[in-house]
Design a protein around this motif. Structure first.
Motif, PDB file in Angstrom:
ATOM      1  N   ILE A  55       0.838  -1.196   0.000  1.00 44.63           N
ATOM      2  CA  ILE A  55       0.000   0.000   0.000  1.00 44.63           C
ATOM      3  C   ILE A  55       0.874   1.248   0.000  1.00 44.63           C
ATOM      4  O   ILE A  55       1.746   1.414   0.863  1.00 44.63           O
ATOM      5  CB  ILE A  55      -0.928   0.019   1.226  1.00 44.63           C
ATOM      6  N   ALA A  56       0.638   2.135  -0.944  1.00 45.06           N
ATOM      7  CA  ALA A  56       1.408   3.373  -1.056  1.00 45.06           C
ATOM      8  C   ALA A  56       1.119   4.283   0.135  1.00 45.06           C
ATOM      9  O   ALA A  56      -0.014   4.320   0.638  1.00 45.06           O
ATOM     10  CB  ALA A  56       1.066   4.075  -2.359  1.00 45.06           C
ATOM     11  N   PRO A  57       2.124   5.037   0.583  1.00 44.07           N
ATOM     12  CA  PRO A  57       1.926   5.906   1.756  1.00 44.07           C
ATOM     13  C   PRO A  57       0.797   6.905   1.577  1.00 44.07           C
ATOM     14  O   PRO A  57       0.044   7.159   2.522  1.00 44.07           O
ATOM     15  CB  PRO A  57       3.281   6.611   1.893  1.00 44.07           C
ATOM     16  N   GLU A  58       0.661   7.500   0.386  1.00 44.77           N
ATOM     17  CA  GLU A  58      -0.382   8.508   0.191  1.00 44.77           C
ATOM     18  C   GLU A  58      -1.764   7.901   0.248  1.00 44.77           C
ATOM     19  O   GLU A  58      -2.743   8.569   0.586  1.00 44.77           O
ATOM     20  CB  GLU A  58      -0.175   9.259  -1.134  1.00 44.77           C
ATOM     21  N   LYS A  99      -7.120   7.971  -1.242  1.00 45.33           N
ATOM     22  CA  LYS A  99      -7.360   8.148  -2.663  1.00 45.33           C
ATOM     23  C   LYS A  99      -6.442   7.230  -3.459  1.00 45.33           C
ATOM     24  O   LYS A  99      -5.217   7.333  -3.367  1.00 45.33           O
ATOM     25  CB  LYS A  99      -7.114   9.601  -3.079  1.00 45.33           C
ATOM     26  N   ALA A 100      -7.050   6.347  -4.227  1.00 44.33           N
ATOM     27  CA  ALA A 100      -6.274   5.449  -5.080  1.00 44.33           C
ATOM     28  C   ALA A 100      -6.034   6.099  -6.437  1.00 44.33           C
ATOM     29  O   ALA A 100      -6.801   6.944  -6.877  1.00 44.33           O
ATOM     30  CB  ALA A 100      -7.000   4.124  -5.264  1.00 44.33           C
ATOM     31  N   SER A 101      -4.962   5.692  -7.080  1.00 42.19           N
ATOM     32  CA  SER A 101      -4.626   6.220  -8.403  1.00 42.19           C
ATOM     33  C   SER A 101      -3.771   5.197  -9.120  1.00 42.19           C
ATOM     34  O   SER A 101      -3.381   4.165  -8.558  1.00 42.19           O
ATOM     35  CB  SER A 101      -3.867   7.551  -8.272  1.00 42.19           C
ATOM     36  N   THR A 102      -3.444   5.486 -10.367  1.00 42.42           N
ATOM     37  CA  THR A 102      -2.539   4.599 -11.091  1.00 42.42           C
ATOM     38  C   THR A 102      -1.181   4.554 -10.405  1.00 42.42           C
ATOM     39  O   THR A 102      -0.480   3.543 -10.454  1.00 42.42           O
ATOM     40  CB  THR A 102      -2.372   5.062 -12.548  1.00 42.42           C
ATOM     41  N   SER A 103      -0.811   5.640  -9.741  1.00 37.62           N
ATOM     42  CA  SER A 103       0.480   5.695  -9.052  1.00 37.62           C
ATOM     43  C   SER A 103       0.527   4.754  -7.850  1.00 37.62           C
ATOM     44  O   SER A 103       1.586   4.210  -7.522  1.00 37.62           O
ATOM     45  CB  SER A 103       0.779   7.130  -8.601  1.00 37.62           C
ATOM     46  N   THR A 104      -0.615   4.526  -7.197  1.00 41.16           N
ATOM     47  CA  THR A 104      -0.621   3.580  -6.074  1.00 41.16           C
ATOM     48  C   THR A 104      -0.477   2.147  -6.594  1.00 41.16           C
ATOM     49  O   THR A 104       0.102   1.294  -5.920  1.00 41.16           O
ATOM     50  CB  THR A 104      -1.916   3.711  -5.252  1.00 41.16           C
ATOM     51  N   ASP A 105      -0.998   1.868  -7.808  1.00 48.01           N
ATOM     52  CA  ASP A 105      -0.748   0.570  -8.439  1.00 48.01           C
ATOM     53  C   ASP A 105       0.730   0.410  -8.777  1.00 48.01           C
ATOM     54  O   ASP A 105       1.298  -0.680  -8.638  1.00 48.01           O
ATOM     55  CB  ASP A 105      -1.585   0.437  -9.718  1.00 48.01           C
ATOM     56  N   VAL A 106       1.360   1.504  -9.230  1.00 48.11           N
ATOM     57  CA  VAL A 106       2.796   1.459  -9.566  1.00 48.11           C
ATOM     58  C   VAL A 106       3.614   1.152  -8.315  1.00 48.11           C
ATOM     59  O   VAL A 106       4.568   0.379  -8.359  1.00 48.11           O
ATOM     60  CB  VAL A 106       3.244   2.793 -10.202  1.00 48.11           C
ATOM     61  N   PHE A 107       3.223   1.743  -7.166  1.00 44.00           N
ATOM     62  CA  PHE A 107       3.931   1.471  -5.915  1.00 44.00           C
ATOM     63  C   PHE A 107       3.869  -0.020  -5.591  1.00 44.00           C
ATOM     64  O   PHE A 107       4.876  -0.650  -5.244  1.00 44.00           O
ATOM     65  CB  PHE A 107       3.305   2.279  -4.782  1.00 44.00           C
ATOM     66  N   ALA A 108       2.668  -0.602  -5.687  1.00 45.00           N
ATOM     67  CA  ALA A 108       2.519  -2.033  -5.405  1.00 45.00           C
ATOM     68  C   ALA A 108       3.333  -2.866  -6.383  1.00 45.00           C
ATOM     69  O   ALA A 108       3.925  -3.883  -6.009  1.00 45.00           O
ATOM     70  CB  ALA A 108       1.042  -2.418  -5.459  1.00 45.00           C
ATOM     71  N   PHE A 109       3.383  -2.426  -7.643  1.00 42.62           N
ATOM     72  CA  PHE A 109       4.162  -3.171  -8.636  1.00 42.62           C
ATOM     73  C   PHE A 109       5.654  -3.101  -8.308  1.00 42.62           C
ATOM     74  O   PHE A 109       6.396  -4.064  -8.534  1.00 42.62           O
ATOM     75  CB  PHE A 109       3.898  -2.621 -10.039  1.00 42.62           C
ATOM     76  N   TYR A 123       8.657   7.107  -2.061  1.00 46.90           N
ATOM     77  CA  TYR A 123       7.670   7.706  -1.167  1.00 46.90           C
ATOM     78  C   TYR A 123       6.837   8.745  -1.885  1.00 46.90           C
ATOM     79  O   TYR A 123       5.635   8.879  -1.651  1.00 46.90           O
ATOM     80  CB  TYR A 123       8.396   8.339   0.025  1.00 46.90           C
ATOM     81  N   ASN A 124       7.454   9.510  -2.771  1.00 43.83           N
ATOM     82  CA  ASN A 124       6.751  10.573  -3.484  1.00 43.83           C
ATOM     83  C   ASN A 124       6.132  10.026  -4.761  1.00 43.83           C
ATOM     84  O   ASN A 124       6.843   9.577  -5.658  1.00 43.83           O
ATOM     85  CB  ASN A 124       7.750  11.688  -3.830  1.00 43.83           C
ATOM     86  N   PRO A 125       4.802  10.067  -4.901  1.00 40.91           N
ATOM     87  CA  PRO A 125       4.161   9.511  -6.101  1.00 40.91           C
ATOM     88  C   PRO A 125       4.580  10.219  -7.385  1.00 40.91           C
ATOM     89  O   PRO A 125       4.555   9.621  -8.458  1.00 40.91           O
ATOM     90  CB  PRO A 125       2.666   9.687  -5.819  1.00 40.91           C
ATOM     91  N   PRO A 138       7.586   6.354 -11.931  1.00 40.76           N
ATOM     92  CA  PRO A 138       7.259   6.362 -13.362  1.00 40.76           C
ATOM     93  C   PRO A 138       5.845   5.858 -13.591  1.00 40.76           C
ATOM     94  O   PRO A 138       5.217   5.278 -12.696  1.00 40.76           O
ATOM     95  CB  PRO A 138       8.288   5.403 -13.957  1.00 40.76           C
ATOM     96  N   SER A 139       5.323   6.078 -14.780  1.00 37.31           N
ATOM     97  CA  SER A 139       4.040   5.481 -15.156  1.00 37.31           C
ATOM     98  C   SER A 139       4.294   4.043 -15.591  1.00 37.31           C
ATOM     99  O   SER A 139       5.432   3.636 -15.825  1.00 37.31           O
ATOM    100  CB  SER A 139       3.408   6.268 -16.310  1.00 37.31           C
ATOM    101  N   MET A 140       3.214   3.273 -15.736  1.00 33.71           N
ATOM    102  CA  MET A 140       3.386   1.895 -16.187  1.00 33.71           C
ATOM    103  C   MET A 140       3.877   1.847 -17.636  1.00 33.71           C
ATOM    104  O   MET A 140       4.564   0.901 -18.024  1.00 33.71           O
ATOM    105  CB  MET A 140       2.079   1.113 -16.061  1.00 33.71           C
ATOM    106  N   ARG A 141       3.574   2.864 -18.416  1.00 32.25           N
ATOM    107  CA  ARG A 141       4.121   2.905 -19.773  1.00 32.25           C
ATOM    108  C   ARG A 141       5.636   3.045 -19.739  1.00 32.25           C
ATOM    109  O   ARG A 141       6.363   2.367 -20.489  1.00 32.25           O
ATOM    110  CB  ARG A 141       3.485   4.053 -20.564  1.00 32.25           C
ATOM    111  N   GLN A 142       6.138   3.924 -18.870  1.00 31.09           N
ATOM    112  CA  GLN A 142       7.584   4.082 -18.733  1.00 31.09           C
ATOM    113  C   GLN A 142       8.220   2.806 -18.189  1.00 31.09           C
ATOM    114  O   GLN A 142       9.275   2.380 -18.652  1.00 31.09           O
ATOM    115  CB  GLN A 142       7.895   5.266 -17.812  1.00 31.09           C
ATOM    116  N   VAL A 143       7.553   2.189 -17.202  1.00 27.89           N
ATOM    117  CA  VAL A 143       8.076   0.940 -16.636  1.00 27.89           C
ATOM    118  C   VAL A 143       8.236  -0.105 -17.727  1.00 27.89           C
ATOM    119  O   VAL A 143       9.273  -0.786 -17.820  1.00 27.89           O
ATOM    120  CB  VAL A 143       7.136   0.423 -15.527  1.00 27.89           C
ATOM    121  N   ARG A 144       7.214  -0.248 -18.567  1.00 30.46           N
ATOM    122  CA  ARG A 144       7.285  -1.237 -19.630  1.00 30.46           C
ATOM    123  C   ARG A 144       8.407  -0.907 -20.625  1.00 30.46           C
ATOM    124  O   ARG A 144       9.101  -1.799 -21.114  1.00 30.46           O
ATOM    125  CB  ARG A 144       5.933  -1.309 -20.350  1.00 30.46           C
TER     126      ARG A 144
END
Length: 557
Positions: A401-404, A410-420, A488-490, A494-500
């Motif tokens: 779980i992302a700190p924010e 509030k969930a976002s694509t960035s919280t999914d990136v943290f879990a990934f 720690y800072n969302p 990176p975005s999932m596109r950048q990760v890929r």
């Protein structure tokens, strides 16, 4: 009901696999709604009055070597042979006038597997219905019939068949009112529910079905089919137990397809319509790295979700259990890239943004070829593109779980990136996100990998079971990218596109470095302190609302 449903089906159940009905129809009334070919045909029907195959009534003449027409409305008696080959799974229907031997060429022959249709207890019989137009009714008499389920049926002694007494014109209307008249006759080979048995079975398989659910059609599974598929939710079919329910392996009786059935408790109808609509929408998601959600069923206090079955189970078992063999690095790297691709599809590749909200190793399932597929969308919520997603409570698994998300909910694509990011470190290190085995004091996996990096020994963080057999550049990329996604800072993630793009080698990961002054930043969990790290990014990699390089370097100081 009169006309087209012949007292067997209705407008709601016509065509459902739960009917378990096989029929051969003799139809003298053309009905466009049932896709009839003409007003003098024979058809083979499975669970529906729309025939699988049909043909104009005729028979093959030995002497002439041709098919000759048969008029089903005449008073000439007709013989019918219905045969099913259980080995070849072929059903045939053959017609001939009363005194002619069985032709060697059937009128109809269709490859149909009846094993999903047959049940342990069956009924054999006949059904008919009147025609819709005055004067269009007809009299169909069954003079004799013979049935055998283990081989050819006994031949009828034609000399002993009863004679047909046709009504005189003066009595025709009275006869039409009193006799069983029909425009269509069905030889119904299977009708499953009758009398007390019908009531008992309905109670056993009772489920919730409201009018608004009819629009979801094939995505709505019957509880009866799921019950039979899992052998009554037998403990031997149990695949696992999670926070949201039990998962069973099953084989659908209608198709012999293997599925995974998750039983989730629900006690209220509030919001159920929206939730089912969401499930139906998610059932349209198609990606090779997502576990396909096939549909659902509702029964009393339960919601049942039906997924594709993954024969190799969860990745979690391969990483943290001695029950499974260890995966090599090539397999792990392919799984990481696959899950990244699946998440990118959820975030950007569909008509709506899908937040998974529970990315972790136990929700990554492996198919027969050990390809990773992201499953368990029980926590996912859909948001229209461009909307600001909000949740009323924090959901997910501690350690991912992302700190924010903890602070704001509030969930976002960035919280999914943290879990990934936590997931990537878990796969590379073979350790769970919140506990590093073998250390005197437990610490987060992120902090531990950072410590190894600071010491110049980042490869020491890799899973010992890999025994050093990996591509150094790939595993360093995964470790550093995992740290970056876990920032720690969302805004820094990176975005999932950048990760890929990084994982595919399309873009080189920018230099990531730690705050060597050691001022540190607030830890990912609790009040513990870990070394700060930040990154410099080329302007092309930073979103419009991202922080400047200078502000990134000052995070947590």
């Amino acid at each position: 009901m009169p006309d087209q449903f012949l007292g067997v089906f209705n407008s709601f159940n016509n065509g459902l696999t739960s009917n378990h009905v096989l029929a051969v129809e003799f139809d003298i009334n053309m009905n466009p709604d049932m896709k009839d070919i003409d007003n003098n045909h024979v058809g083979i029907d499975v669970n529906s009055l729309i025939s699988n195959v049909s043909a104009r009534a005729s028979f093959f003449s030995y002497t002439e070597g041709i098919n000759k027409s048969l008029d089903l409305t005449t008073k000439t008696p007709t013989q019918v042979w219905i045969d099913y080959d259980g080995v070849k799974k072929i059903i045939t229907v053959t017609l001939a006038p009363i005194r002619i031997a069985k032709p060697n060429k059937p009128l109809l022959s269709a490859p149909i597997d009846l094993s999903p249709v047959f049940l342990d207890s069956m009924y054999v019989g006949f059904s008919a219905a009147t025609g819709p137009i005055e004067g269009s009714t007809g009299n169909h008499d069954i003079l004799g019939w013979s049935f055998n389920k283990t081989g050819p049926a006994q031949s009828l002694d034609l000399s002993k068949l009863p004679s047909v007494t046709w009504p005189r014109k003066s009595k025709r209307k009275l006869h039409r009112d009193l006799a069983i008249s029909a425009s269509t006759v069905l030889v119904v080979l299977i009708i499953t529910l009758a009398g007390i048995l019908y009531i008992q079975r309905r109670r056993k398989y009772a489920e919730i079905l409201e009018d608004w659910e009819l629009e979801y059609g094939p995505q709505r599974f019957s509880y009866k089919d799921l019950y039979k598929a899992t052998n009554g939710f037998n403990h031997k079919e149990l695949l696992g137990v999670g926070g949201f329910g039990q998962v069973y392996r099953g084989v659908l009786p209608s198709s012999n397809a293997q599925v995974a059935v998750k039983r989730v408790s629900h006690d209220s109808k509030q919001g159920m319509k929206e939730f089912v609509a969401e499930i139906a929408s998610m059932g349209r998601l198609r990606h090779r790295n997502l576990v396909l959600l096939l549909g659902y069923c509702r029964r009393k206090g339960e919601l049942l979700l039906v997924y594709d079955y993954m024969p190799n189970g969860s990745l979690d078992k391969f990483l943290h259990s001695n029950e499974k063999q260890s995966l090599n690095w090539a397999q792990r790297y392919r799984i990481i890239r696959g899950i990244a691709s699946g998440l990118l599809y959820l975030h950007e590749g569909w008509e709506k943004v899908v937040l998974h909200k529970d990315v972790k190793a136990s929700n990554v399932l492996l198919d027969a070829n050990f390809n990773g597929r992201l499953g368990d969308f029980g926590l996912a919520r859909l948001y229209d593109q461009g909307e600001n997603p909000r949740t009323t409570h924090v959901v997910g698994t501690y350690g991912y779980i992302a700190p924010e998300l903890v602070r704001t909910g509030k969930a976002s694509t960035s919280t999914d990136v943290f879990a990934f990011g936590a997931f990537m470190l878990e796969v590379a290190c073979g350790q769970r996100p919140l506990k590093v085995q073998g250390l005197i004091d437990d610490m987060s996996l992120v902090r531990w990998v950072l410590e190894k990096w600071k010491e110049g020994a980042i490869l020491d963080a890799t899973d010992p079971r890999l025994e050093g057999d990996f591509v150094v550049e790939e595993i360093k990329l995964v470790l550093k990218l995992g740290l970056l996604c876990s920032h720690y800072n969302p805004m820094t993630r990176p975005s999932m596109r950048q990760v890929r793009q990084y994982l595919d080698g399309e873009v080189i990961l920018p230099e990531v470095f730690m705050d060597i002054e050691g001022a540190g930043m607030t830890a990912l969990f609790g009040n513990e302190v870990s070394n700060a790290f930040a990154m410099t990014l080329p302007s092309s990699c930073v979103s419009a609302n991202a922080m400047s390089t200078e502000s990134l370097l000052n995070v947590g100081r």
